[in-house]
Scaffold this motif. Structure first.
Motif, mmCIF file in Angstrom:
data_model
loop_
_atom_site.group_PDB
_atom_site.id
_atom_site.type_symbol
_atom_site.label_atom_id
_atom_site.label_comp_id
_atom_site.label_asym_id
_atom_site.label_seq_id
_atom_site.Cartn_x
_atom_site.Cartn_y
_atom_site.Cartn_z
ATOM 1 N N SER A 321 -4.267 -67.972 94.578
ATOM 2 C CA SER A 321 -5.443 -67.620 95.376
ATOM 3 C C SER A 321 -5.029 -67.050 96.718
ATOM 4 C CB SER A 321 -6.332 -68.850 95.575
ATOM 5 O OG SER A 321 -5.584 -69.907 96.161
ATOM 6 N N ALA A 322 -5.982 -66.411 97.384
ATOM 7 C CA ALA A 322 -5.767 -65.839 98.711
ATOM 8 C C ALA A 322 -7.045 -65.990 99.515
ATOM 9 C CB ALA A 322 -5.362 -64.364 98.615
ATOM 10 N N GLY A 323 -6.915 -66.033 100.834
ATOM 11 C CA GLY A 323 -8.077 -66.188 101.687
ATOM 12 C C GLY A 323 -7.900 -65.477 103.013
ATOM 13 N N TYR A 324 -9.019 -65.192 103.627
ATOM 14 C CA TYR A 324 -9.013 -64.546 104.946
ATOM 15 C C TYR A 324 -10.162 -65.126 105.765
ATOM 16 C CZ TYR A 324 -9.778 -61.069 108.596
ATOM 17 O OH TYR A 324 -9.973 -60.461 109.816
ATOM 18 N N GLY A 325 -9.893 -65.480 107.016
ATOM 19 C CA GLY A 325 -10.920 -66.010 107.902
ATOM 20 C C GLY A 325 -10.850 -65.378 109.272
ATOM 21 N N SER A 326 -11.982 -65.317 109.936
ATOM 22 C CA SER A 326 -12.060 -64.767 111.285
ATOM 23 C C SER A 326 -12.894 -65.719 112.139
ATOM 24 C CB SER A 326 -12.703 -63.377 111.265
ATOM 25 O OG SER A 326 -12.759 -62.824 112.564
ATOM 26 N N PHE A 327 -12.409 -66.015 113.349
ATOM 27 C CA PHE A 327 -13.038 -67.024 114.196
ATOM 28 C C PHE A 327 -13.286 -66.468 115.599
ATOM 29 C CE2 PHE A 327 -11.116 -69.287 110.790
ATOM 30 C CZ PHE A 327 -11.869 -70.428 110.608
ATOM 31 N N ASP A 328 -14.320 -66.976 116.231
ATOM 32 C CA ASP A 328 -14.624 -66.703 117.635
ATOM 33 C C ASP A 328 -14.435 -68.008 118.387
ATOM 34 O OD1 ASP A 328 -15.395 -64.001 117.198
ATOM 35 O OD2 ASP A 328 -17.367 -64.677 116.520
ATOM 36 N N MET A 329 -13.426 -68.061 119.273
ATOM 37 C CA MET A 329 -13.094 -69.287 119.982
ATOM 38 C C MET A 329 -13.371 -69.126 121.469
ATOM 39 S SD MET A 329 -12.112 -71.019 117.389
ATOM 40 C CE MET A 329 -11.501 -72.500 118.189
ATOM 41 N N ASP A 330 -13.839 -70.201 122.074
ATOM 42 C CA ASP A 330 -14.197 -70.222 123.490
ATOM 43 C C ASP A 330 -13.479 -71.395 124.140
ATOM 44 O OD1 ASP A 330 -15.454 -70.414 125.983
ATOM 45 O OD2 ASP A 330 -17.338 -69.618 125.202
ATOM 46 N N ARG A 331 -12.569 -71.098 125.075
ATOM 47 C CA ARG A 331 -11.756 -72.140 125.727
ATOM 48 C C ARG A 331 -12.165 -72.257 127.186
ATOM 49 N NH1 ARG A 331 -6.532 -72.280 128.159
ATOM 50 N NH2 ARG A 331 -6.405 -70.017 127.918
ATOM 51 N N VAL A 349 -4.858 -65.686 107.611
ATOM 52 C CA VAL A 349 -4.592 -65.194 106.262
ATOM 53 C C VAL A 349 -3.864 -66.300 105.498
ATOM 54 C CG1 VAL A 349 -3.437 -63.435 104.872
ATOM 55 C CG2 VAL A 349 -4.439 -62.818 107.087
ATOM 56 N N THR A 350 -4.335 -66.610 104.287
ATOM 57 C CA THR A 350 -3.716 -67.680 103.496
ATOM 58 C C THR A 350 -3.470 -67.219 102.065
ATOM 59 O OG1 THR A 350 -5.935 -68.550 103.055
ATOM 60 C CG2 THR A 350 -4.682 -69.598 104.817
ATOM 61 N N VAL A 351 -2.409 -67.740 101.484
ATOM 62 C CA VAL A 351 -2.090 -67.543 100.074
ATOM 63 C C VAL A 351 -1.695 -68.906 99.517
ATOM 64 C CG1 VAL A 351 -0.595 -66.404 98.398
ATOM 65 C CG2 VAL A 351 -1.322 -65.174 100.452
ATOM 66 N N GLY A 352 -2.230 -69.244 98.344
ATOM 67 C CA GLY A 352 -1.929 -70.554 97.789
ATOM 68 C C GLY A 352 -1.644 -70.525 96.305
ATOM 69 N N THR A 353 -0.835 -71.443 95.861
ATOM 70 C CA THR A 353 -0.569 -71.633 94.428
ATOM 71 C C THR A 353 -0.744 -73.116 94.106
ATOM 72 O OG1 THR A 353 1.811 -71.994 94.779
ATOM 73 C CG2 THR A 353 1.083 -69.733 94.363
#
Length: 507
Positions: A321-331, A349-353
């Motif tokens: 499998s593979a995944g992609y995420g995008s985040f908005d962070m406020d510090r 970006v993630t890849v998993g087995t």
């Protein structure tokens, strides 16, 4: 004039001055803290100036713009005693001629009072007494810094030793003022400069990928008492909500990480006892630091394939499998004279087995299913730049490969209802053993000078997680099913609870 008390000179002084008390330069702002100074005053002194060992001279200074309170004397100057410096901005390798004389080089030894972070020094050269910062120590012992705080202090130290940064000059002086408020306040400001909880999307991405591939592992049916609990060709959909809480550790704040996941998939028997399946998922996530410093939201998508082989009561599965995420962070930053917030947009970006071997034991009414998973997961967060000013962070790319071992077992039962409906209550327990115990990245302050390098920040993760769950699946006589399930994950510093609803239809 013999001063044994407090004297604030104006623009000029005519006569001889012997100071055995306190002389405060700066006019109307003579006693204003350095970081709050708006103006400086130069005093012209016609005559001689002497300060004894009992005297004290106080002045304000800005080592960046090189503005400061000063005295220019026409006569002889002899200065002993103490010097108090109220700094608005600090830089290394800069000297300020705080006292000058028309009669030659001043004499005496004027001793500046050091602060918790900075040591000042003076020297008599030419026709002036010159003031400079001799040493800085951002990791002063009295401040009791630990972990990520010490690494931030080390980054500041490297920058200072490399010549300092005009963009951080006011910040250096602000830190000096903060240190006087006590170690706890100084520690908090050091934590403010660290990425902290903004690293959560990267750290949690591997767990999220593991849950995604785990959901593809089984589409079971058990409608016939003469047939074992087994796989089937089906399409399915699953919606789950998960709440995760991680305790604070050392200098890293705790946090909450809440997700909602919509996952759809299916599998088909492509040859006798061989099944090929696939799945996609969409996930929303919300991050909140327990110290209220960091908050963020994000979206992620996943896709994967799974291949299964049934060999009697045994099932072997392999998923990619593979995944992609995008985040908005406020510090949030609580540092005076600088922007209150720094915003960033990290991607993940993630890849998993996943490889699974399972064995089902059943008597037609009850079953026990031990299984073991071997996982390999890779995650990468590309480098990104926070918006803001000199205190915003330039975060370098970080990546991690994790091996995992997940032994577990499931138990369940078959309960027959009218109209061919079958209930399958079940429960499971297992362990998640991981090869890593934290997510690490390198970052630097945007205003840091060349040569100051980066500092390391680590977000702790537990390498041993206990997994438990229970659920109820209802199967129709034709194999369609609905399943409700609870999943819990528990470790020494974190707990995670999830509820899900899954529908499956055979074909």
């Amino acid at each position: 004039m013999i001063n044994d008390g407090l004297y604030v000179p104006g623009a000029t002084f005519n006569g001889q001055l012997l100071n055995r008390g306190r002389v405060l330069l700066g006019g109307v702002e003579a006693d204003v803290p350095g970081v709050a100074r708006s103006q400086y005053t130069a005093t012209t002194h016609t005559g001689s100036l002497t300060q004894t060992s009992d005297g004290m001279l106080q002045l304000g200074a800005d080592f960046n713009t090189q503005q400061f309170d000063a005295i220019h004397a026409s006569g002889d100057v002899h200065l002993d005693g103490e010097l108090t410096v109220l700094s608005r901005a600090l830089l290394s390798r800069r000297e300020l001629a705080i006292v000058t004389s028309d009669s030659g080089t001043p004499t005496g030894t004027l001793t500046p009072l050091d602060t918790l972070l900075f040591d000042y020094a003076t020297r008599n050269a030419g026709n002036a007494t010159r003031l400079f910062v001799a040493r800085a120590n951002f990791n002063a012992e009295d401040m009791q810094l630990r972990g990520n705080q010490k690494r931030v202090a080390g980054h500041l130290q490297e920058g200072w030793d490399a010549g300092g940064s005009p963009a951080l000059a006011t910040f250096y002086a602000t830190l000096d003022t903060i240190a006087r408020a006590g170690a706890a306040t100084y520690q908090q400001r050091m934590s403010d400069l660290s990425p902290g909880v903004t690293l959560v999307p990267g750290a949690q991405s591997q767990l999220a990928m593991g849950r995604f591939t785990r959901a593809m592992m089984s589409c079971p049916t058990w409608t016939d008492t003469n047939a074992p609990y087994k796989e089937q060709s089906c399409v399915w959909g699953d919606v789950s909500r998960r709440s995760t809480n991680q305790d604070g550790y050392s200098t890293v704040s705790g946090y909450s990480y809440d997700t909602v996941t919509y996952q759809f998939g299916g599998q088909r028997e492509i040859a006798p006892h061989w099944f090929l399946g696939g799945s996609v998922a969409y996930q929303t996530a919300q991050v909140r630091g327990d110290d209220s410093r960091v908050k963020g939201d994000g979206d992620a998508g996943y896709a994967g394939l799974v291949l299964k082989r049934e060999d009697g009561p045994r099932t072997y599965s392999a998923a990619l499998s593979a995944g992609y995420g995008s985040f908005d962070m406020d510090r949030s930053l609580s540092i005076p004279n600088y922007e209150e917030r720094a915003r960033s947009h990290p991607d993940v970006v993630t890849v998993g087995t996943r490889l699974r071997a399972a064995r089902t034991f059943t008597n037609g009414k009850l079953y026990v299913k031990p299984f073991v998973d071997l996982t390999g997961q890779y995650a990468r967060v590309p480098g990104y730049q926070e918006s803001g000013d000199a205190l915003s962070l330039d975060v370098q790319s970080s990546e991690q490969f994790v091996l995992g071992l997940e032994p577990a077992f499931e138990v369940g039962a078959r309960m027959e209802l009218p109209k061919g409906i079958v209930l399958r209550p079940f429960a499971y327990a297992g362990l998640l053993l991981s090869s890593v115990d934290g997510w690490t990245t390198q970052a630097s302050l945007d205003g840091a000078p060349n040569g100051s390098g980066t500092f390391q920040t680590t977000m702790p993760m537990d390498s041993v997680v206990r997994r438990v769950g229970l659920g109820l699946q209802m199967l129709s006589g034709k194999g369609a099913s609905m399943r409700v399930q609870y999943d819990g994950e528990f470790s020494s510093s974190a707990k995670s609870h999830a509820g899900s609803l899954k529908l499956a239809v055979p074909f």
